[in-house]
Motif scaffolding. Structure first.
Motif, PDB file in Angstrom:
ATOM      1  N   THR A 160      -7.600  10.261   5.460  1.00 39.71           N
ATOM      2  CA  THR A 160      -9.258   9.558   6.400  1.00 39.71           C
ATOM      3  C   THR A 160     -10.752   9.657   5.486  1.00 39.71           C
ATOM      4  O   THR A 160     -11.535   8.987   5.445  1.00 39.71           O
ATOM      5  N   ILE A 161     -10.502  11.251   4.684  1.00 38.97           N
ATOM      6  CA  ILE A 161     -10.806  11.433   3.608  1.00 38.97           C
ATOM      7  C   ILE A 161     -11.222  10.681   2.615  1.00 38.97           C
ATOM      8  O   ILE A 161     -12.112  10.620   2.461  1.00 38.97           O
ATOM      9  N   MET A 162      -9.551  10.396   1.617  1.00 36.70           N
ATOM     10  CA  MET A 162      -9.919  10.066   0.772  1.00 36.70           C
ATOM     11  C   MET A 162      -9.706   8.185   0.591  1.00 36.70           C
ATOM     12  O   MET A 162     -10.385   7.984   0.329  1.00 36.70           O
ATOM     13  N   GLU A 163      -9.656   8.219   1.874  1.00 36.64           N
ATOM     14  CA  GLU A 163      -9.683   6.061   2.592  1.00 36.64           C
ATOM     15  C   GLU A 163     -11.140   5.750   3.122  1.00 36.64           C
ATOM     16  O   GLU A 163     -11.478   4.606   3.363  1.00 36.64           O
ATOM     17  N   LYS A 164     -11.659   6.880   2.961  1.00 37.61           N
ATOM     18  CA  LYS A 164     -13.086   6.765   3.703  1.00 37.61           C
ATOM     19  C   LYS A 164     -13.251   6.279   4.852  1.00 37.61           C
ATOM     20  O   LYS A 164     -13.703   4.907   5.080  1.00 37.61           O
ATOM     21  N   ASN A 165     -11.781   5.822   5.870  1.00 39.54           N
ATOM     22  CA  ASN A 165     -11.695   5.419   6.830  1.00 39.54           C
ATOM     23  C   ASN A 165     -11.215   6.468   8.696  1.00 39.54           C
ATOM     24  O   ASN A 165      -9.994   6.677   7.807  1.00 39.54           O
ATOM     25  N   LYS A 166     -11.833   6.604   8.773  1.00 42.99           N
ATOM     26  CA  LYS A 166     -11.811   7.332  10.458  1.00 42.99           C
ATOM     27  C   LYS A 166     -11.223   7.315  11.205  1.00 42.99           C
ATOM     28  O   LYS A 166     -10.057   7.905  11.928  1.00 42.99           O
ATOM     29  N   SER A 167     -10.566   5.389  11.412  1.00 40.83           N
ATOM     30  CA  SER A 167      -9.603   4.847  12.194  1.00 40.83           C
ATOM     31  C   SER A 167      -8.337   5.679  11.918  1.00 40.83           C
ATOM     32  O   SER A 167      -7.161   5.428  12.429  1.00 40.83           O
TER      33      SER A 167
END
Length: 226
Positions: A160-167
């Motif tokens: 989630t952090i590395m991809e910048k995607n909370k889903s």
């Protein structure tokens, strides 16, 4: 999910593997392979095969694992292992050239420590840790402290952090939540962390005679980071 129909987790897995740019290398202690309720198979089912590679073993030499050695020497590789020398992942993820590979060790804390310190390859990548206040949802297995997470949960937060995607975190945690729910419905008990049990006087096992283990338990009670 390879589970019986009655407790099938397939409806809780993503219809299609998640599209991520980060590749995970899961270094799995052999003892984890025999555990019935392990989380790595669920993690693997959420990701494309080329983005979740699982290597089982205790010792990883450059001769036997040349691909892994190349990965460990790459400046784009991180290893998720907490400690004094670890940088918070959030700080690394905001850099212009974001890392593309993360190594995660799968095993108990003592097993992970043994793998990390007895394999020089794993001290080559930049060491990172998660700075999070979330509690583990893997409530059917006892954790050392309230802040310890399962391998699947670590991967979910890290991606989630590395991809910048909370889903991503929500999607990967869904089958774990279902697994725990099924097990609790079929007689499993909620497992509090060892830290919780010690602090609340609920630890019902004999105290260890080994001074080092006893000292670790004292630190848990006194809320000292170990």
């Amino acid at each position: 999910c390879s589970r019986p129909q009655k407790v099938c987790l397939c409806p809780f897995l993503p219809i299609h593997p998640l599209k991520v740019s980060t590749c995970l290398y899961i270094i799995q202690h052999p003892a984890e392979e025999s555990r019935v309720l392990r989380t790595v198979p669920l993690l693997s089912a959420c990701l494309p095969p080329e983005k979740c590679k699982i290597l089982v073993g205790r010792r990883f030499s450059e001769d036997r694992y040349p691909e892994l050695a190349t990965v460990c020497r790459s400046p784009n590789t991180l290893i998720l292992y907490p400690g004094a020398e670890a940088t918070n992942l959030e700080e690394v993820a905001v850099m212009p050239a974001s890392p593309s590979v993360m190594i995660i060790i799968d095993g108990t804390w003592s097993q992970a420590k043994d793998i990390f310190y007895k394999n020089s390859l794993f001290r080559l990548p930049k060491q990172v840790q998660l700075k999070t206040n979330i509690s583990s949802q893997y409530v059917i297995r006892t954790q050392p402290t309230n802040s310890c997470l399962s391998t699947l949960e670590c991967a979910a937060v890290a991606l989630t952090i590395m991809e910048k995607n909370k889903s991503i975190q929500e999607t990967i945690l869904r089958p774990l939540q279902a697994l725990c729910s099924f097990q609790l419905q079929h007689g499993a008990q909620i497992h509090h962390s060892k830290e919780h049990l010690l602090k609340n006087g609920l630890y019902d096992k004999p105290m260890p005679k080994n001074k080092r283990k006893l000292r670790r338990m004292e630190l848990l009670v006194n809320n000292v980071k170990i």
